[in-house]
Write a protein that holds these residues in place. Structure first.
Motif, mmCIF file in Angstrom:
data_model
loop_
_atom_site.group_PDB
_atom_site.id
_atom_site.type_symbol
_atom_site.label_atom_id
_atom_site.label_comp_id
_atom_site.label_asym_id
_atom_site.label_seq_id
_atom_site.Cartn_x
_atom_site.Cartn_y
_atom_site.Cartn_z
ATOM 1 N N ASN A 1 0.789 -1.235 0.000
ATOM 2 C CA ASN A 1 0.000 0.000 0.000
ATOM 3 C C ASN A 1 0.821 1.286 0.000
ATOM 4 O O ASN A 1 0.273 2.377 -0.151
ATOM 5 C CB ASN A 1 -0.970 0.020 1.191
ATOM 6 C CG ASN A 1 -0.262 0.034 2.547
ATOM 7 O OD1 ASN A 1 0.908 0.337 2.656
ATOM 8 N ND2 ASN A 1 -1.006 -0.299 3.592
ATOM 9 N N ALA A 2 2.133 1.185 0.175
ATOM 10 C CA ALA A 2 2.971 2.383 0.307
ATOM 11 C C ALA A 2 2.865 3.299 -0.905
ATOM 12 O O ALA A 2 2.719 4.521 -0.774
ATOM 13 C CB ALA A 2 4.422 1.991 0.546
ATOM 14 N N ARG A 3 2.923 2.730 -2.103
ATOM 15 C CA ARG A 3 2.855 3.543 -3.312
ATOM 16 C C ARG A 3 1.530 4.298 -3.401
ATOM 17 O O ARG A 3 1.483 5.460 -3.809
ATOM 18 C CB ARG A 3 3.044 2.643 -4.547
ATOM 19 C CG ARG A 3 2.829 3.331 -5.890
ATOM 20 C CD ARG A 3 3.626 4.594 -6.059
ATOM 21 N NE ARG A 3 5.063 4.364 -5.974
ATOM 22 C CZ ARG A 3 5.968 5.338 -5.969
ATOM 23 N NH1 ARG A 3 5.561 6.601 -6.004
ATOM 24 N NH2 ARG A 3 7.246 5.061 -5.898
ATOM 25 N N GLY A 4 0.449 3.664 -2.990
ATOM 26 C CA GLY A 4 -0.857 4.309 -3.019
ATOM 27 C C GLY A 4 -0.918 5.534 -2.118
ATOM 28 O O GLY A 4 -1.515 6.555 -2.481
ATOM 29 N N TRP A 5 -0.295 5.452 -0.942
ATOM 30 C CA TRP A 5 -0.288 6.590 -0.023
ATOM 31 C C TRP A 5 0.584 7.727 -0.559
ATOM 32 O O TRP A 5 0.253 8.903 -0.389
ATOM 33 C CB TRP A 5 0.178 6.160 1.359
ATOM 34 C CG TRP A 5 -0.882 5.403 2.100
ATOM 35 C CD1 TRP A 5 -0.961 4.051 2.296
ATOM 36 C CD2 TRP A 5 -2.046 5.964 2.726
ATOM 37 N NE1 TRP A 5 -2.099 3.735 2.998
ATOM 38 C CE2 TRP A 5 -2.791 4.887 3.278
ATOM 39 C CE3 TRP A 5 -2.540 7.262 2.876
ATOM 40 C CZ2 TRP A 5 -3.987 5.077 3.969
ATOM 41 C CZ3 TRP A 5 -3.728 7.458 3.559
ATOM 42 C CH2 TRP A 5 -4.437 6.378 4.097
ATOM 43 N N LEU A 6 1.668 7.389 -1.233
ATOM 44 C CA LEU A 6 2.484 8.431 -1.849
ATOM 45 C C LEU A 6 1.707 9.117 -2.971
ATOM 46 O O LEU A 6 1.732 10.338 -3.115
ATOM 47 C CB LEU A 6 3.788 7.835 -2.385
ATOM 48 C CG LEU A 6 4.779 7.308 -1.332
ATOM 49 C CD1 LEU A 6 5.951 6.615 -2.017
ATOM 50 C CD2 LEU A 6 5.273 8.430 -0.434
ATOM 51 N N ASP A 7 0.997 8.310 -3.762
ATOM 52 C CA ASP A 7 0.187 8.869 -4.842
ATOM 53 C C ASP A 7 -0.940 9.749 -4.300
ATOM 54 O O ASP A 7 -1.405 10.674 -4.975
ATOM 55 C CB ASP A 7 -0.407 7.745 -5.699
ATOM 56 C CG ASP A 7 0.650 6.994 -6.504
ATOM 57 O OD1 ASP A 7 1.770 7.532 -6.658
ATOM 58 O OD2 ASP A 7 0.358 5.871 -6.966
ATOM 59 N N ALA A 8 -1.369 9.467 -3.065
ATOM 60 C CA ALA A 8 -2.448 10.244 -2.449
ATOM 61 C C ALA A 8 -1.957 11.575 -1.883
ATOM 62 O O ALA A 8 -2.765 12.379 -1.399
ATOM 63 C CB ALA A 8 -3.113 9.428 -1.342
ATOM 64 N N GLY A 9 -0.644 11.789 -1.922
ATOM 65 C CA GLY A 9 -0.119 13.087 -1.492
ATOM 66 C C GLY A 9 0.898 13.063 -0.372
ATOM 67 O O GLY A 9 1.418 14.114 0.014
ATOM 68 N N ALA A 10 1.196 11.897 0.184
ATOM 69 C CA ALA A 10 2.200 11.820 1.251
ATOM 70 C C ALA A 10 3.590 12.079 0.676
ATOM 71 O O ALA A 10 3.910 11.647 -0.431
ATOM 72 C CB ALA A 10 2.163 10.453 1.919
ATOM 73 N N SER A 11 4.402 12.790 1.439
ATOM 74 C CA SER A 11 5.782 13.020 0.999
ATOM 75 C C SER A 11 6.636 11.770 1.205
ATOM 76 O O SER A 11 7.523 11.474 0.402
ATOM 77 C CB SER A 11 6.390 14.191 1.770
ATOM 78 O OG SER A 11 6.479 13.896 3.155
ATOM 79 N N HIS A 12 6.353 11.054 2.301
ATOM 80 C CA HIS A 12 7.078 9.830 2.651
ATOM 81 C C HIS A 12 6.115 8.882 3.359
ATOM 82 O O HIS A 12 5.092 9.321 3.887
ATOM 83 C CB HIS A 12 8.235 10.110 3.628
ATOM 84 C CG HIS A 12 9.228 11.118 3.150
ATOM 85 N ND1 HIS A 12 8.954 12.474 3.116
ATOM 86 C CD2 HIS A 12 10.511 10.972 2.714
ATOM 87 C CE1 HIS A 12 10.025 13.122 2.665
ATOM 88 N NE2 HIS A 12 10.978 12.241 2.416
ATOM 89 N N VAL A 13 6.477 7.615 3.389
ATOM 90 C CA VAL A 13 5.752 6.679 4.243
ATOM 91 C C VAL A 13 6.652 6.307 5.414
ATOM 92 O O VAL A 13 7.877 6.211 5.277
ATOM 93 C CB VAL A 13 5.292 5.404 3.505
ATOM 94 C CG1 VAL A 13 4.241 5.732 2.458
ATOM 95 C CG2 VAL A 13 6.463 4.662 2.890
ATOM 96 N N ILE A 14 6.025 6.146 6.571
ATOM 97 C CA ILE A 14 6.727 5.789 7.804
ATOM 98 C C ILE A 14 6.393 4.340 8.129
ATOM 99 O O ILE A 14 5.217 3.977 8.212
ATOM 100 C CB ILE A 14 6.276 6.689 8.968
ATOM 101 C CG1 ILE A 14 6.468 8.168 8.617
ATOM 102 C CG2 ILE A 14 7.026 6.341 10.248
ATOM 103 C CD1 ILE A 14 5.760 9.112 9.573
#
Length: 251
Positions: A85-98
């Motif tokens: 799911n990390a790529r999806g959260w980045l595509d949603a606008g997150a600068s980074h995933v933790i």
């Protein structure tokens, strides 16, 4: 520098005593009537990048997405992150995933999972959460809402090893998180000596002086998140406006 936060629990922006997460004795310092997007817009207005949205359990996805939409590229996202799911959260606008619990299994670092994650999103979009609790003289990484101790000690060797696979560390001092009784100066000083990459420390801050202290002890490599003591989270120890001014002076 001051790094802002948005902690989400059961769909609400909250401030929780860290060590009580996941147990029957959950202690909550603050529940906001304002949305996550409201806080994200505030941080965007004041140019506060590098903050984080943490989803503490399920039921927080909608609020998290609204925060990212309100401040595209300005907030990191954590809580349940993995290679799927990390790529999806980045595509949603997150600068980074933790990421924390997903890369630690059975008390150990899962290097295969970590390598997989780096291949999916790249190390430059990854922040590793090495939040810890003290046992004896050492600090051990804890996972699963900070309830499970791993075998991993936070020390110079650990930080150097993991720094090759991420761009930042996020480290909550879980034993003092949410208590507003002061930072863990010993941990901050050690992080300042040990960390080869930018690190955000969270836990116990209760005054603006803590920003000065972390900047000094952390040798400029350690940033500070202030939660429960902040006036926008119902606290009385620190004014949000003063934190914004502090950052502007540092710049």
């Amino acid at each position: 520098m001051f790094r802002p936060c948005i902690d989400l629990h059961e769909g609400k922006v909250k401030q929780i005593v860290g060590g009580t997460l996941g147990g029957s004795g959950l202690r909550t310092n603050f529940v906001s009537e304002k949305s996550a997007a409201w806080f994200a817009e505030l941080y965007r207005r004041d140019g506060l990048t590098g903050g984080h949205v943490i989803m503490l359990g399920s039921g927080n996805e909608t609020e998290a997405l609204s925060a990212l939409a309100a401040f595209p590229g300005g907030l990191q996202i954590g809580g349940g992150m993995n290679a799927s799911n990390a790529r999806g959260w980045l595509d949603a606008g997150a600068s980074h995933v933790i990421v924390t619990s997903w890369v630690f299994r059975e008390g150990r670092a899962d290097w295969a999972r970590l390598d997989e994650l780096v291949k999916v999103i790249g190390k430059d979009r990854l922040v590793l959460d090495l939040s810890c609790r003290k046992r004896g003289e050492d600090y051990f990484v804890v996972t699963d809402r900070w309830q499970k101790f791993t075998e991993l000690v936070v020390n110079e060797e650990t930080l150097k090893k993991f720094s090759g696979l991420c761009v930042e560390f996020l480290i909550h001092a879980v034993d003092v998180e949410g208590l507003c009784k002061g930072i863990d100066g010993e941990l901050v000083e050690k992080l300042g000596r040990w960390t080869p990459i930018p690190t955000t420390y969270a836990g116990g801050a209760n005054s603006l002086a803590d920003l000065e202290t972390v900047t000094k002890l952390g040798q400029g490599r350690v940033h500070l998140t202030i939660g429960s003591a902040l006036d926008i989270f119902g606290g009385s120890g620190v004014r949000y406006e003063d934190c914004v001014k502090f950052n502007r002076r540092q710049k």
